[in-house]
Design a protein around this motif. Structure first.
Motif, PDB file in Angstrom:
ATOM      1  N   ALA A  41      44.403  24.616  13.122  1.00 29.45           N
ATOM      2  CA  ALA A  41      45.698  24.141  12.642  1.00 29.45           C
ATOM      3  C   ALA A  41      45.492  22.925  11.756  1.00 29.45           C
ATOM      4  O   ALA A  41      44.523  22.180  11.910  1.00 29.45           O
ATOM      5  CB  ALA A  41      46.600  23.789  13.822  1.00 29.45           C
ATOM      6  N   GLY A  42      46.389  22.714  10.837  1.00 26.55           N
ATOM      7  CA  GLY A  42      46.293  21.599   9.905  1.00 26.55           C
ATOM      8  C   GLY A  42      46.859  20.310  10.467  1.00 26.55           C
ATOM      9  O   GLY A  42      47.263  20.225  11.624  1.00 26.55           O
ATOM     10  N   TYR A  43      46.936  19.326   9.624  1.00 21.42           N
ATOM     11  CA  TYR A  43      47.448  18.012   9.986  1.00 21.42           C
ATOM     12  C   TYR A  43      48.972  18.017  10.018  1.00 21.42           C
ATOM     13  O   TYR A  43      49.622  18.654   9.194  1.00 21.42           O
ATOM     14  CB  TYR A  43      46.948  16.981   8.964  1.00 21.42           C
ATOM     15  N   ASP A  44      49.524  17.320  11.000  1.00 19.06           N
ATOM     16  CA  ASP A  44      50.962  17.072  11.084  1.00 19.06           C
ATOM     17  C   ASP A  44      51.797  18.353  11.115  1.00 19.06           C
ATOM     18  O   ASP A  44      52.808  18.461  10.436  1.00 19.06           O
ATOM     19  CB  ASP A  44      51.388  16.164   9.931  1.00 19.06           C
ATOM     20  N   GLY A  45      51.330  19.342  11.881  1.00 14.10           N
ATOM     21  CA  GLY A  45      52.090  20.571  12.065  1.00 14.10           C
ATOM     22  C   GLY A  45      51.826  21.678  11.069  1.00 14.10           C
ATOM     23  O   GLY A  45      52.410  22.757  11.178  1.00 14.10           O
ATOM     24  N   ALA A  46      50.955  21.449  10.095  1.00 16.29           N
ATOM     25  CA  ALA A  46      50.634  22.517   9.134  1.00 16.29           C
ATOM     26  C   ALA A  46      49.933  23.652   9.868  1.00 16.29           C
ATOM     27  O   ALA A  46      49.129  23.418  10.773  1.00 16.29           O
ATOM     28  CB  ALA A  46      49.743  21.975   8.017  1.00 16.29           C
ATOM     29  N   PRO A  47      50.209  24.913   9.507  1.00 15.97           N
ATOM     30  CA  PRO A  47      49.627  26.039  10.231  1.00 15.97           C
ATOM     31  C   PRO A  47      48.110  26.182  10.051  1.00 15.97           C
ATOM     32  O   PRO A  47      47.437  26.743  10.907  1.00 15.97           O
ATOM     33  CB  PRO A  47      50.363  27.255   9.681  1.00 15.97           C
ATOM     34  N   THR A  48      47.569  25.699   8.930  1.00 13.61           N
ATOM     35  CA  THR A  48      46.132  25.795   8.684  1.00 13.61           C
ATOM     36  C   THR A  48      45.638  24.510   8.019  1.00 13.61           C
ATOM     37  O   THR A  48      46.433  23.704   7.543  1.00 13.61           O
ATOM     38  CB  THR A  48      45.779  26.981   7.757  1.00 13.61           C
ATOM     39  N   PHE A  49      44.310  24.358   7.989  1.00 16.40           N
ATOM     40  CA  PHE A  49      43.697  23.221   7.300  1.00 16.40           C
ATOM     41  C   PHE A  49      42.860  23.769   6.160  1.00 16.40           C
ATOM     42  O   PHE A  49      42.057  24.684   6.350  1.00 16.40           O
ATOM     43  CB  PHE A  49      42.810  22.407   8.240  1.00 16.40           C
ATOM     44  N   SER A  50      43.040  23.201   4.987  1.00 14.72           N
ATOM     45  CA  SER A  50      42.269  23.587   3.806  1.00 14.72           C
ATOM     46  C   SER A  50      41.771  22.340   3.108  1.00 14.72           C
ATOM     47  O   SER A  50      42.400  21.290   3.182  1.00 14.72           O
ATOM     48  CB  SER A  50      43.137  24.384   2.829  1.00 14.72           C
ATOM     49  N   GLY A  51      40.646  22.471   2.419  1.00 12.70           N
ATOM     50  CA  GLY A  51      40.111  21.342   1.683  1.00 12.70           C
ATOM     51  C   GLY A  51      38.715  21.621   1.172  1.00 12.70           C
ATOM     52  O   GLY A  51      38.146  22.679   1.433  1.00 12.70           O
ATOM     53  N   PRO A  52      38.133  20.664   0.449  1.00  9.80           N
ATOM     54  CA  PRO A  52      36.844  20.891  -0.195  1.00  9.80           C
ATOM     55  C   PRO A  52      35.603  20.631   0.647  1.00  9.80           C
ATOM     56  O   PRO A  52      34.511  21.029   0.263  1.00  9.80           O
ATOM     57  CB  PRO A  52      36.887  19.918  -1.380  1.00  9.80           C
ATOM     58  N   ALA A  53      35.732  19.934   1.789  1.00 11.02           N
ATOM     59  CA  ALA A  53      34.525  19.585   2.557  1.00 11.02           C
ATOM     60  C   ALA A  53      34.823  19.532   4.047  1.00 11.02           C
ATOM     61  O   ALA A  53      35.935  19.194   4.451  1.00 11.02           O
ATOM     62  CB  ALA A  53      33.991  18.236   2.091  1.00 11.02           C
ATOM     63  N   GLN A  78      39.216  15.810  13.536  1.00 13.30           N
ATOM     64  CA  GLN A  78      39.771  16.588  14.647  1.00 13.30           C
ATOM     65  C   GLN A  78      39.295  15.916  15.910  1.00 13.30           C
ATOM     66  O   GLN A  78      38.085  15.807  16.132  1.00 13.30           O
ATOM     67  CB  GLN A  78      39.260  18.027  14.549  1.00 13.30           C
ATOM     68  N   GLN A  79      40.195  15.415  16.705  1.00 18.57           N
ATOM     69  CA  GLN A  79      39.828  14.587  17.841  1.00 18.57           C
ATOM     70  C   GLN A  79      38.745  15.208  18.713  1.00 18.57           C
ATOM     71  O   GLN A  79      37.735  14.598  18.925  1.00 18.57           O
ATOM     72  CB  GLN A  79      41.053  14.243  18.689  1.00 18.57           C
ATOM     73  N   LEU A  80      38.932  16.389  19.241  1.00 22.81           N
ATOM     74  CA  LEU A  80      37.915  16.993  20.107  1.00 22.81           C
ATOM     75  C   LEU A  80      38.124  18.489  20.223  1.00 22.81           C
ATOM     76  O   LEU A  80      39.249  18.962  20.229  1.00 22.81           O
ATOM     77  CB  LEU A  80      37.966  16.420  21.534  1.00 22.81           C
ATOM     78  N   TRP A  81      37.029  19.212  20.329  1.00 22.29           N
ATOM     79  CA  TRP A  81      37.084  20.587  20.805  1.00 22.29           C
ATOM     80  C   TRP A  81      36.518  20.498  22.202  1.00 22.29           C
ATOM     81  O   TRP A  81      35.394  20.070  22.398  1.00 22.29           O
ATOM     82  CB  TRP A  81      36.232  21.525  19.958  1.00 22.29           C
ATOM     83  N   ARG A  82      37.317  20.857  23.160  1.00 21.17           N
ATOM     84  CA  ARG A  82      36.875  20.766  24.548  1.00 21.17           C
ATOM     85  C   ARG A  82      36.241  22.087  24.970  1.00 21.17           C
ATOM     86  O   ARG A  82      36.546  23.135  24.407  1.00 21.17           O
ATOM     87  CB  ARG A  82      38.063  20.431  25.428  1.00 21.17           C
ATOM     88  N   GLY A  89      44.008  18.195  17.453  1.00 21.65           N
ATOM     89  CA  GLY A  89      44.674  18.040  16.169  1.00 21.65           C
ATOM     90  C   GLY A  89      43.996  17.064  15.232  1.00 21.65           C
ATOM     91  O   GLY A  89      43.336  16.117  15.664  1.00 21.65           O
ATOM     92  N   PHE A  90      44.162  17.309  13.936  1.00 19.54           N
ATOM     93  CA  PHE A  90      43.588  16.428  12.918  1.00 19.54           C
ATOM     94  C   PHE A  90      44.397  15.143  12.811  1.00 19.54           C
ATOM     95  O   PHE A  90      45.627  15.161  12.869  1.00 19.54           O
ATOM     96  CB  PHE A  90      43.581  17.120  11.548  1.00 19.54           C
TER      97      PHE A  90
END
Length: 176
Positions: A41-53, A78-82, A89-90
């Protein structure tokens, strides 16, 4: 693409971005079994995260942390994958003199004490360093001294790795 090893012998894999432009993640268990690819999931409620790096690191407690640059040029962590598969969340770390950190290249490394060390080539072309402490708080970004006193060192790429003794090593490729 980025990959991180975890203490139990498993691995976390990030796909730089699928054909739909979204960031994907999967895990390889210690037994060799793979999970299905899933979109982050993206930042601040966005359904996905996209970007260059993007970058991922394994942490001593079995979690992972993801660092990425969004389409807006800002750094997000992204805080943590447990181990149970959940994400928190980012969130953007604070910038040097701004509310968020803009960057063109990034790297992240987890140390045995549970800290995540972050490097970024800022929008000013300089190499910056930050630490996310085990309690979730951040140190301020500070500039990494340049080779031979050159200021600024026009960096194009930057990477960081952590050693068992808790030290880190940074490598950068000049853009100039």
């Amino acid at each position: 693409m980025s990959i991180a090893a975890l203490p139990d012998g498993s691995a976390q894999l990030l796909l730089s971005y699928g054909t739909d432009g979204a960031m994907y993640h999967c895990a390889r268990g210690w037994d060799g079994a793979w999970t299905a690819w899933g979109r982050l999931a993206g930042y601040d409620g966005a359904p996905t995260f996209s970007g260059p790096a993007l970058a991922i690191t394994g942490m001593a407690d079995g979690s992972s942390q993801v660092l990425a640059i969004g389409l807006d040029g800002m750094v997000y962590q992204q805080q943590l994958w447990r181990p149970d598969g959940s994400w928190t969340g980012f969130r953007p770390p604070r910038g040097v003199t701004t509310a968020t950190m803009g960057a063109s290249a990034i790297g992240i490394a987890g140390t045995p004490d549970g800290a995540a060390h972050v490097v970024a080539v800022g929008l000013d072309g300089r190499i910056w360093y930050d630490v996310r402490r085990p309690d979730g708080s951040w140190t301020p970004f500070s500039r990494i001294p340049c080779p031979n006193g050159r200021d600024p060192f026009p960096a194009g790429q930057v990477r960081i790795t952590a050693l068992r003794d808790g030290s880190t090593h940074v490598t950068a490729i000049s853009a100039g």
